[in-house]
Design a protein around this motif. Structure first.
Motif, mmCIF file in Angstrom:
data_model
loop_
_atom_site.group_PDB
_atom_site.id
_atom_site.type_symbol
_atom_site.label_atom_id
_atom_site.label_comp_id
_atom_site.label_asym_id
_atom_site.label_seq_id
_atom_site.Cartn_x
_atom_site.Cartn_y
_atom_site.Cartn_z
ATOM 1 N N UNK B 113 -16.668 93.779 32.789
ATOM 2 C CA UNK B 113 -15.422 93.217 32.264
ATOM 3 C C UNK B 113 -15.054 93.730 30.882
ATOM 4 N N UNK B 114 -15.255 95.013 30.639
ATOM 5 C CA UNK B 114 -14.736 95.580 29.394
ATOM 6 C C UNK B 114 -13.214 95.602 29.477
ATOM 7 N N UNK B 115 -12.549 95.456 28.314
ATOM 8 C CA UNK B 115 -11.086 95.465 28.312
ATOM 9 C C UNK B 115 -10.611 96.875 28.651
ATOM 10 N N UNK B 116 -9.959 96.993 29.819
ATOM 11 C CA UNK B 116 -9.710 98.309 30.409
ATOM 12 C C UNK B 116 -8.732 99.154 29.596
ATOM 13 N N UNK B 117 -7.853 98.517 28.810
ATOM 14 C CA UNK B 117 -6.827 99.281 28.091
ATOM 15 C C UNK B 117 -7.248 99.572 26.656
ATOM 16 N N UNK B 118 -8.485 99.221 26.306
ATOM 17 C CA UNK B 118 -8.938 99.458 24.942
ATOM 18 C C UNK B 118 -10.134 100.404 24.939
ATOM 19 N N UNK B 161 -13.326 103.101 31.777
ATOM 20 C CA UNK B 161 -13.395 103.760 33.080
ATOM 21 C C UNK B 161 -14.048 105.139 32.999
#
Ligand SMILES: Nc1ncnc2c1ncn2[C@@H]1O[C@H](COP(=O)(O)OP(=O)(O)OP(=O)(O)O)[C@@H](O)[C@H]1O
Ligand SMILES: [Mg+2]
Lengths: 228, 268
Positions: B113-118, B161
């Motif tokens: 659950x890392x923040x995908x847009x950061x 990603x």
């Protein structure tokens, strides 16, 4: 045949036509900004944990999406501006501009809201849980984690909504703000007689404005996509 | 709360670094905790005390309520009855107070659950800046130290990603550590990983345990439990069935349920 493809009337009146399109552009740009704000606020309402806000959001979106834009514009101009005398300005053109903007922005805002809401649904639940687990409040989590990802995932659909909005400037123009391009065309038909060249001139004008907008959103959607 | 520089401060309280013996009093206390999902009684009268600096491994069959237990400790799941104390304080209701308390309880998820847009660095810096209100430069310095420590510093500018699962999970651990939590919860942190990446994550967790971090870890990795944990808690059907030292539990389980479960995971 000569008559049909004689574009002198277009070139003779180029200043009028450009003034019309300039008004269209101003209307579209202001509406774009406002409809994004309205749409975001409505979307936040619709995903809010508070049932009252959710209800208000759902109600507004359903009313706005299911009412013809012409009706909303007429309500604003005849109802609110003329009858109730709610005026943005004493100058009719300024007042018309802002009522046209209001009508188109709230109408488009409902569509922006729905696009955005489908984007919110694509953001995995784990993103919000991770946000909460590092101590972000639910507002911060929405603002910093959920909405940015939601926006990026719906840039394509948002582009379509905004292009529809661009074309709808002609509708609110007809009712509230008779100086934008479509209204200018009608005036020219009235003064000079309807002619194919004038029509083609305006159609090309819209095309020149709208085609790149579509490509721009396509490009932006690719560029901003969130990889998972 | 600004970092005074120097090495990354990983622990708070506890018996101090390199002190394997639990002490200093209870940090997480669950008393008679009950939780239902509709008809399903998922947590039944749970009583559990975790000492400062203690590492507790939670083990048990699928659906026994391990995740729910973990998630209830930082109130990602509300409970129906009973009390949960973290550092002597009861979990507040939803709101600003709860957000502040959550920041003291780190959580590492199975799916990272890392923040995908950061970027990786932004992921680690976000909490300290927005929740702890630290200044940006100090947060960045601390974040880089933590990334160094989990071995990802050279990937700081990448997006989640672009990293392997093992790398992402180590970043997730760094993101939790950046909040300087009092206790960390791990919910099956290695079960979504390819086998060759499991150890790199377990190594980071083992070194955290050595440094005195209080940890509650849901995992079936017995090697980790033996090496790092002081206590194993065995859950079945929403209850804590058995609680013992890792050595005793794995070699000499008292209940049939536990022996049956161990025989299944050992044959795999
Ligand atoms: N949000 C939910 N709504 C309804 N039931 C749920 C929910 N989350 C979990 N459950 C049920 O609660 C029970 C306990 O779930 P939990 O995830 O805590 O088990 P677990 O021990 O972590 O299992 P696993 O090893 O598969 O992760 C299960 O029967 C599960 O189906
Ligand atoms: Mg689980």
């Amino acid at each position: 045949m000569d008559q049909l493809f004689n574009f002198t009337e277009v070139f003779d009146n180029l200043d009028k036509i450009l003034t019309g399109f300039w008004a269209t552009i101003r209307l579209a740009v202001v509406c774009m900004i406002l409809s994004m704000i309205v749409g975001t606020v409505l979307a936040v309402f619709r995903v809010s944990p508070t049932p009252v806000l959710r209800g208000v959001g759902t109600f507004l979106v359903n009313v706005l999406r299911n009412t013809p834009l012409t009706l909303i514009a007429v309500l604003c101009v005849s109802g609110l501006s003329d009858v109730l005398a709610l005026r943005f300005s004493d100058a009719p053109s300024v007042n018309g501009f802002w009522w046209a903007t209001t009508a188109l922005s709230i109408y488009t805002g409902a569509f922006v809201c729905e696009a955005l809401r489908s984007g919110i649904n694509t953001v995995p639940l784990g993103q919000a849980e991770a946000a909460r687990s590092i101590g972000l409040t639910s507002g911060q989590s929405l603002r910093m984690i959920i909405l940015p990802q939601a926006f990026r995932s719906v840039i394509g659909p948002l582009g379509s909504v905004l292009i529809a909005m661009f074309k709808n400037t002609a509708i609110v123009g007809a009712v509230a703000y008779a100086v934008e391009a479509a209204a200018t065309m009608k005036l020219m038909f009235f003064d000079l007689g309807a002619s194919l060249p004038i029509f083609i001139g305006f159609a090309v004008g819209y095309l020149i404005l709208i085609l790149p907008t579509g490509y721009f959103f396509g490009w932006l959607a690719k560029r901003m996509a969130v990889a998972r | 709360m600004t970092d005074s520089g120097g090495g990354p401060e990983l622990t708070k309280g506890g018996g101090g670094p390199h002190d394997d013996t639990p002490g200093g009093g209870p940090l997480v206390v669950l008393e008679n905790v009950n939780k239902h999902f509709g008809e399903l009684h998922v947590l039944r009268d749970i009583n559990l005390t975790v000492q400062r600096g203690e590492v507790v491994v939670v083990i048990g069959p699928s659906g026994s309520g391990k995740s729910t237990l973990c998630r209830s400790i930082n109130r990602l799941e509300p409970i129906d009855s009973g009390t949960i104390l973290v550092d002597g304080k009861k979990l507040p209701e939803e709101g600003k107070d709860l957000a502040r308390l959550r920041a003291d309880v780190g959580m590492v998820f199975q799916s990272f659950n890392l923040f995908a847009h950061k970027t990786i660095l932004e992921n680690v810096m976000l909490g300290p800046i927005k929740v702890r209100k630290q200044d940006k430069a100090a947060s960045e310095r601390h974040a880089m130290e933590l990334l160094e420590r989990v071995g990802i510093a050279n990937q700081a500018g990448k997006y989640p990603a672009q990293l392997s699962g093992g790398q992402q999970q180590r970043v997730a651990i760094a993101r939790s550590l950046a909040m300087k939590p009092k206790v960390m919860l791990f919910d099956e942190p290695t079960s979504a990983l390819d086998p060759e990446m499991i150890n790199e994550v377990l190594d980071v967790m083992t070194s955290l345990a050595r440094d005195g971090m209080t940890m509650i870890v849901v995992t079936h990795e017995m090697g980790f439990a033996r090496k790092a944990a002081q206590k194993v808690v065995f859950m079945a059907d929403g209850q804590i069935v058995e609680s013992n030292t890792p050595e005793e539990f794995f070699t000499n389980a008292r209940t049939d349920r536990a022996r049956d479960f161990l025989s299944k995971i050992l044959t795999h």
